[in-house]
Write a protein that holds these residues in place. Structure first.
Motif, PDB file in Angstrom:
ATOM      1  N   ILE A   1       0.850  -1.198   0.000  1.00 57.30           N
ATOM      2  CA  ILE A   1       0.000   0.000   0.000  1.00 57.30           C
ATOM      3  C   ILE A   1       0.883   1.245   0.000  1.00 57.30           C
ATOM      4  CG2 ILE A   1      -1.846   1.230   1.200  1.00 57.30           C
ATOM      5  CD1 ILE A   1      -2.717  -1.411   2.464  1.00 57.30           C
ATOM      6  N   ASP A   2       0.690   2.079  -1.006  1.00 58.61           N
ATOM      7  CA  ASP A   2       1.393   3.358  -1.089  1.00 58.61           C
ATOM      8  C   ASP A   2       0.921   4.261   0.069  1.00 58.61           C
ATOM      9  OD1 ASP A   2       2.830   5.556  -2.175  1.00 58.61           O
ATOM     10  OD2 ASP A   2       0.976   6.249  -3.153  1.00 58.61           O
ATOM     11  N   ILE A   3       1.679   5.288   0.378  1.00 61.38           N
ATOM     12  CA  ILE A   3       1.293   6.162   1.502  1.00 61.38           C
ATOM     13  C   ILE A   3       0.637   7.463   0.999  1.00 61.38           C
ATOM     14  CG2 ILE A   3       2.115   7.460   3.521  1.00 61.38           C
ATOM     15  CD1 ILE A   3       4.362   5.325   3.771  1.00 61.38           C
ATOM     16  N   ASP A   4       1.383   8.274   0.228  1.00 60.49           N
ATOM     17  CA  ASP A   4       0.880   9.610  -0.123  1.00 60.49           C
ATOM     18  C   ASP A   4      -0.294   9.535  -1.094  1.00 60.49           C
ATOM     19  OD1 ASP A   4       2.630  11.297   1.409  1.00 60.49           O
ATOM     20  OD2 ASP A   4       4.241  10.508   0.144  1.00 60.49           O
ATOM     21  N   ASP A   5      -1.393  10.099  -0.693  1.00 61.74           N
ATOM     22  CA  ASP A   5      -2.645  10.127  -1.453  1.00 61.74           C
ATOM     23  C   ASP A   5      -3.267   8.748  -1.653  1.00 61.74           C
ATOM     24  OD1 ASP A   5      -3.300  12.977  -2.032  1.00 61.74           O
ATOM     25  OD2 ASP A   5      -1.185  12.879  -2.529  1.00 61.74           O
ATOM     26  N   VAL A   6      -2.801   7.795  -0.844  1.00 58.50           N
ATOM     27  CA  VAL A   6      -3.473   6.496  -0.748  1.00 58.50           C
ATOM     28  C   VAL A   6      -3.893   6.314   0.716  1.00 58.50           C
ATOM     29  CG1 VAL A   6      -3.158   3.996  -0.911  1.00 58.50           C
ATOM     30  CG2 VAL A   6      -2.359   5.486  -2.758  1.00 58.50           C
TER      31      VAL A   6
ATOM     32  N   ASP B   1      -0.877  16.626 -12.912  1.00 58.81           N
ATOM     33  CA  ASP B   1       0.406  15.968 -13.167  1.00 58.81           C
ATOM     34  C   ASP B   1       1.048  15.772 -11.804  1.00 58.81           C
ATOM     35  OD1 ASP B   1       2.714  16.236 -15.819  1.00 58.81           O
ATOM     36  OD2 ASP B   1       3.193  15.432 -13.818  1.00 58.81           O
ATOM     37  N   TYR B   2       1.492  14.535 -11.490  1.00 61.26           N
ATOM     38  CA  TYR B   2       2.032  14.327 -10.145  1.00 61.26           C
ATOM     39  C   TYR B   2       3.393  14.992  -9.984  1.00 61.26           C
ATOM     40  CZ  TYR B   2       1.997  12.358  -5.500  1.00 61.26           C
ATOM     41  OH  TYR B   2       1.976  12.218  -4.131  1.00 61.26           O
ATOM     42  N   SER B   3       4.014  15.387 -11.123  1.00 64.27           N
ATOM     43  CA  SER B   3       5.227  16.187 -11.015  1.00 64.27           C
ATOM     44  C   SER B   3       4.799  17.565 -10.526  1.00 64.27           C
ATOM     45  CB  SER B   3       5.904  16.311 -12.384  1.00 64.27           C
ATOM     46  OG  SER B   3       6.714  17.454 -12.377  1.00 64.27           O
TER      47      SER B   3
ATOM     48  N   ILE C   1      -1.794  -1.153  -3.937  1.00 63.43           N
ATOM     49  CA  ILE C   1      -2.765  -0.056  -3.998  1.00 63.43           C
ATOM     50  C   ILE C   1      -1.968   1.247  -4.152  1.00 63.43           C
ATOM     51  CG2 ILE C   1      -4.726   1.056  -2.863  1.00 63.43           C
ATOM     52  CD1 ILE C   1      -5.033  -1.684  -1.317  1.00 63.43           C
ATOM     53  N   GLU C   2      -2.248   1.994  -5.222  1.00 64.38           N
ATOM     54  CA  GLU C   2      -1.351   3.068  -5.657  1.00 64.38           C
ATOM     55  C   GLU C   2      -2.181   4.220  -6.240  1.00 64.38           C
ATOM     56  OE1 GLU C   2       2.319   3.341  -5.635  1.00 64.38           O
ATOM     57  OE2 GLU C   2       1.538   5.251  -6.320  1.00 64.38           O
ATOM     58  N   ASP C   3      -1.564   5.401  -6.363  1.00 64.86           N
ATOM     59  CA  ASP C   3      -2.249   6.502  -7.050  1.00 64.86           C
ATOM     60  C   ASP C   3      -1.438   7.052  -8.222  1.00 64.86           C
ATOM     61  OD1 ASP C   3      -0.417   7.696  -5.000  1.00 64.86           O
ATOM     62  OD2 ASP C   3      -1.071   9.532  -5.988  1.00 64.86           O
ATOM     63  N   GLN C   4      -0.172   6.702  -8.322  1.00 63.79           N
ATOM     64  CA  GLN C   4       0.652   7.265  -9.400  1.00 63.79           C
ATOM     65  C   GLN C   4       0.785   6.265 -10.538  1.00 63.79           C
ATOM     66  OE1 GLN C   4       4.019   9.772  -9.209  1.00 63.79           O
ATOM     67  NE2 GLN C   4       4.119   9.658  -6.989  1.00 63.79           N
TER      68      GLN C   4
HETATM   69 MG    MG Z   1       1.141   8.143  -3.757  1.00 61.76          MG
END
Ligand code: MG
Length: 194
Positions: free
Chosen positions: A6-11, A38-40, A142-145
């Protein structure tokens, strides 16, 4: 029982919302969540690349980061999943953020994760989440990027992508399933087990 990354930021944490609140106050700007397509962050905020990490470190050292909220439904669902599955928190955050990452995760998800791993990929592009997935035997991620979802989809049975303004690209990868939020995660996992 499954092994889930599980990703942390925005997850797990509402990082972008909290970051924008911090950034807008500091720079007297007015960026909104839906503008971050854009995640950048250097691209999304139209700032030089060199300023991106400076702003990120400033943010993580601020009270904004300490007081970040959890994402909707994640707290209950992660606690529930942790009872029958092996969970790893796996983030691309720089490794020097491990202490404050542990403190925040223990505050909201105490005892849920077997291990908290920072890959440092946001600085060292050669360090991948997929290599962690292989070494830990991760089945689901589980990811958002998009970039990490594609990387993990190479080695995991399924990647669940939480819908965000910065990941709405067409992807032809049957291993990556987009869901609107955490409330849909358990049904996606159950479908995978069967
Ligand atoms: Mg993230």
């Amino acid at each position: 029982m499954a092994t889930i990354g599980i990703d942390i930021d925005d997850v797990l944490s509402e990082t972008i919302l909290s970051f924008l609140d911090f950034y807008n106050k500091k720079h007297n700007t007015n960026f909104s969540f839906n503008q971050i397509t854009d995640y950048s962050l250097s691209k999304a905020l139209n700032i030089p690349d060199k300023d991106e990490m400076l702003n990120i470190f400033d943010f993580f050292n601020s009270d904004h980061a300490k007081n970040m909220n959890t994402t909707p439904y994640s707290k209950d669902i992660v606690h529930k999943l942790s009872k029958d599955n092996l969970l790893y928190a796996i983030s691309s955050r720089p490794t020097q953020l491990i202490e404050l990452t542990n403190i925040w995760l223990n505050k909201h998800y105490e005892g849920c994760f077997k291990e908290i791993i920072l890959t440092n990929s946001s600085i060292d592009k050669s360090s991948t989440k997929s290599s962690v997935c292989i070494s830990k035997g991760i089945d689901y991620f589980i990811e958002d990027q998009v970039i990490f979802a594609k990387d993990c989809a190479e080695v995991c049975s399924k990647v669940i992508l939480l819908d965000k303004p910065w990941n709405r690209l067409k992807m032809n990868n049957s291993n990556i399933i987009r869901v609107k939020d955490w409330s849909c995660v358990i049904s996606e996992l159950i479908e995978s087990y069967n």
